[in-house]
Design an enzyme around this catalytic site. Sequence first.
Site, PDB file in Angstrom:
ATOM      1  N   LYS A 235      25.426  26.614  21.875  1.00 33.10           N
ATOM      2  CA  LYS A 235      25.938  25.341  22.060  1.00 33.10           C
ATOM      3  C   LYS A 235      26.296  24.915  20.630  1.00 33.10           C
ATOM      4  O   LYS A 235      25.437  25.401  19.466  1.00 33.10           O
ATOM      5  CB  LYS A 235      24.707  24.561  22.435  1.00 33.10           C
TER       6      LYS A 235
ATOM      7  N   ASP B  67      26.615  19.563  37.018  1.00 29.02           N
ATOM      8  CA  ASP B  67      26.855  20.790  36.075  1.00 29.02           C
ATOM      9  C   ASP B  67      25.799  20.915  35.218  1.00 29.02           C
ATOM     10  O   ASP B  67      25.953  21.799  34.346  1.00 29.02           O
ATOM     11  CB  ASP B  67      28.407  20.373  35.310  1.00 29.02           C
TER      12      ASP B  67
END
Length: 464
Positions: free
Chosen positions: A115, A259
């Site tokens: 991330k 998602d």
Amino acid sequence: MAEPAQSQSYRPDPAILGLGADFYDPVKPADFPKCVMRFANRRWAERIALDLSDEQWAVHFCRFEPLADNFTEPLALRYHGHQFRVYNPEIGDGRGFTFAQLRDENGRLLDLGNKGSGQTPYSRHADVRLTLKGGVREVLATEMLEALGVNTSKSFALFETGEELERGDEPSPTRSAVLTRLSHGHIRIGTFQRLAFFGQADKINKLTRYCLVNLYAAEAGPGDGDNALRLFDLVSAATASLAASYLAAGFVHGVLNSDNINITGESFDYGPWRFTPEWDPDFTAAYFDHYGLYSFGRQPEAIHWDLAQLAGCLSIVTDAPALSELLAGWSDRFDEALVAAMLRRLGVRRAAGDRELAAALIKALAGRTQSIDRIFFDWRGGHDPGPELYPAEQFRELARLIRGRETDGTHPYWSDAAPCSMHIEEVEAIWAAIATSDDWQPFDDKVRAVRRMGEAMGQDALAS
């Protein structure tokens, strides 16, 4: 370049490559000006047999040089999803990628994903970076959830990267970071939604087989329709447990878009999360959740709604009435999972009358006479603190039902003056120490305290 130092039991398995190029895009990681290690999850590194020096942690999880016999380049995964119930076909891994896959000591296939790691084809106009505060918050969330027995991704590494970021929702410029998470797959409901959007039944079947074999250790049979029903049944059970565990933990994820729902039922991707101090169904985590769609009490509804989207995708390849029947049975699964999760956190063994006991516990929590953490702490193992501390009728009923359910609680943690918690004011105080004086001691102390609580609760992290 530092050579990777994996032990003999390191088990690389880049299984997702078998799906083919239609499921991902190769990407290049960002080149960061600095790599300052702020967190390394050495206990999970041991479980996946990565024996690394500090220099090697930086080489692989900030510079992203490949691990041995693994991906030669990172992969941005393709998916769509409903975001606050509005379908968005323009998303995918926009500021992260999957870096490697490997097996843990139990043979589970795990992903190392990132991330804040740079541009991908799905980045749109964002700066694709992660704030250091966001990284710190994710470490704290995953550590607390793991300690509480929630099936969660693990924060594996956090490096400060030396860039200054502009953000509209926090003081700027702010410090930057890159986070590596260890996760039981990164296949989402949204991954199936993308394939359904394009009408790609053959690829839905292929992905279904991948999930059965690699994520659920189940056999994939010759019948695609049967495989789809079997997978949906497994995902239904896993997501029911996830929803129940959120409530037992007093946790609000904040953004339960399709998602953000992993096909394994593993919680992941932490943004505006919070732990609610009291049992408040309307408590929300995200400032932008204006209608409370993902509030504490509505999380089971949200996860069930997302599961219905998966059913719609799989209906392309299997019997829709059979999917509907499984979907209708989710509520019963959730109810049973909630009983199990509540009593697990309470620390009492299962027995006759579990549903009545769990209902009484929830009623006592809903009275909001004490925080969620305090009530579970005081009543742990079937201990009745007495009417002097808990005089309300709902607690006296709880005491009646819990009598005879006592279990031993010998860990010193249960003699502490107060329970370990992770409320927003604590998180902000930890960040304030870092932001104002680069003092990481409160952060390190909190991680140690959370892990001590996890030991006291007797949770087996490998079972997650």
